[in-house]
Motif scaffolding. Structure first.
Motif, PDB file in Angstrom:
ATOM      1  N   GLU A   7      -7.200  -9.116  -5.212  1.00 23.48           N
ATOM      2  CA  GLU A   7      -5.715  -9.456  -5.641  1.00 23.48           C
ATOM      3  C   GLU A   7      -5.944 -10.089  -7.008  1.00 23.48           C
ATOM      4  O   GLU A   7      -6.006 -11.481  -6.556  1.00 23.48           O
ATOM      5  CB  GLU A   7      -5.004  -9.314  -4.183  1.00 23.48           C
ATOM      6  CG  GLU A   7      -3.886 -10.093  -4.445  1.00 23.48           C
ATOM      7  CD  GLU A   7      -2.795  -8.686  -5.273  1.00 23.48           C
ATOM      8  OE1 GLU A   7      -3.047  -8.093  -6.369  1.00 23.48           O
ATOM      9  OE2 GLU A   7      -2.603  -7.526  -4.763  1.00 23.48           O
ATOM     10  N   ASP A   8      -5.887  -9.550  -7.618  1.00 18.79           N
ATOM     11  CA  ASP A   8      -5.284 -10.882  -8.956  1.00 18.79           C
ATOM     12  C   ASP A   8      -3.826 -11.417  -9.156  1.00 18.79           C
ATOM     13  O   ASP A   8      -4.244 -12.408  -9.530  1.00 18.79           O
ATOM     14  CB  ASP A   8      -5.562  -9.860 -10.520  1.00 18.79           C
ATOM     15  CG  ASP A   8      -4.409  -8.461 -11.070  1.00 18.79           C
ATOM     16  OD1 ASP A   8      -4.272  -8.186  -9.366  1.00 18.79           O
ATOM     17  OD2 ASP A   8      -4.248  -8.416 -11.804  1.00 18.79           O
ATOM     18  N   ASP A  49      -6.832  -4.694  -4.187  1.00 16.97           N
ATOM     19  CA  ASP A  49      -5.755  -3.793  -5.422  1.00 16.97           C
ATOM     20  C   ASP A  49      -6.259  -2.504  -5.779  1.00 16.97           C
ATOM     21  O   ASP A  49      -7.417  -3.610  -5.986  1.00 16.97           O
ATOM     22  CB  ASP A  49      -5.592  -5.273  -5.546  1.00 16.97           C
ATOM     23  CG  ASP A  49      -4.066  -4.874  -6.469  1.00 16.97           C
ATOM     24  OD1 ASP A  49      -3.632  -4.064  -6.599  1.00 16.97           O
ATOM     25  OD2 ASP A  49      -3.993  -6.192  -7.893  1.00 16.97           O
ATOM     26  N   GLY A  51      -5.122  -2.123  -9.270  1.00 17.40           N
ATOM     27  CA  GLY A  51      -4.690  -3.116 -10.321  1.00 17.40           C
ATOM     28  C   GLY A  51      -5.543  -4.230 -10.224  1.00 17.40           C
ATOM     29  O   GLY A  51      -4.837  -5.450 -10.221  1.00 17.40           O
TER      30      GLY A  51
HETATM   31 CA    CA Z   1      -2.958  -6.159  -9.702  1.00 12.19          CA
END
Ligand code: CA
Length: 229
Positions: A7-8, A49, A51
């Motif tokens: 997860e960014d 995630d 994205g």
């Molecule tokens: Ca993301």
């Protein structure tokens, strides 16, 4: 369990990491796909995630599947059905769409872990043989015998039967079986599952081996000692 959290977004990662830790999981959080690939082999389950800054999450999922059998739950803001189907085809075990409630995600983690704790899922455990009447299912050898003679099932027929045999007391919904064996819950309307069940019944000659729960799904049935019901 050891979780890999990909997860960014820092706030999301912090919230998820805290929730996982509260449930007793150890967590490695990474924000980039390259780091996820490096640590995938350590994970007992993965929250992913889609994205990410350096690689599309679906492509990461495909690459991870070559090095890691752990269950993967996609956590995504992409709520279009097409994306979800692609995620499941790429090897995800389940998905949740953001925003979600933490309790829902934790319940899904538990459900995925139960489902994937099976021989066909490449899990670490190797459950023993299952016998009902004169039918024996051997997950280690991937064989089915009826009255001592091996019956040749297709790979998917075997997977369906082994899935039901792994939890003999439970009724499984069509969606759960389709998701688990076909990797696609959206096949629900198709006849694939019914055709496979019919094949298993015909080839074993034990129609009661799989019990139909009308309007819901299937369960491993009981075969009598002489092969009758
Ligand atoms: Ca993301």
């Amino acid at each position: 369990m050891h979780a890999l959290l990909v997860e960014d977004d820092d706030r999301m990662a912090h919230a998820l990491g805290t929730a996982l830790a509260q449930r007793g999981h150890s967590v490695r959080r990474v924000g980039r796909a390259s780091d996820a690939l490096q640590h995938a082999h350590e994970a007992e389950f993965v929250l992913l995630d889609l994205g990410l800054p350096d690689l599309d999450g679906l492509e990461l999922l495909r690459r991870m599947r070559t090095v890691c059998d752990a269950p993967v739950i996609v956590v995504t803001a992409r709520c279009e059905e097409r994306d979800i189907v692609q995620g499941l085809r790429a090897g995800a075990d389940d998905y949740v769409v953001k925003p979600f409630r933490t309790a829902e995600l934790m319940a899904r983690i538990d459900a995925v872990r139960r489902r994937t704790d099976l021989p066909a899922g490449g899990g670490a455990q190797s459950p023993g043989r299952v016998r009902t009447g004169d039918v024996e299912i051997d997950p280690a050898a991937r064989t089915v015998t009826v009255a001592g003679a091996e019956v040749r099932l297709t790979r998917r027929e075997y997977d369906v039967l082994a899935f039901l045999a792994a939890r003999p007391g439970e009724v499984h919904s069509r969606e759960e079986i389709l998701d688990r064996i076909w990797g696609d819950v959206f096949l629900t309307a198709s006849r694939s599952l019914d055709v496979h069940v019919a094949g298993i019944r015909a080839k074993t000659g034990r129609s009661e081996l799989i019990r139909t729960v009308r309007g819901f799904g299937y369960q491993l049935g009981s075969v009598g000692p002489d092969g009758g019901p």
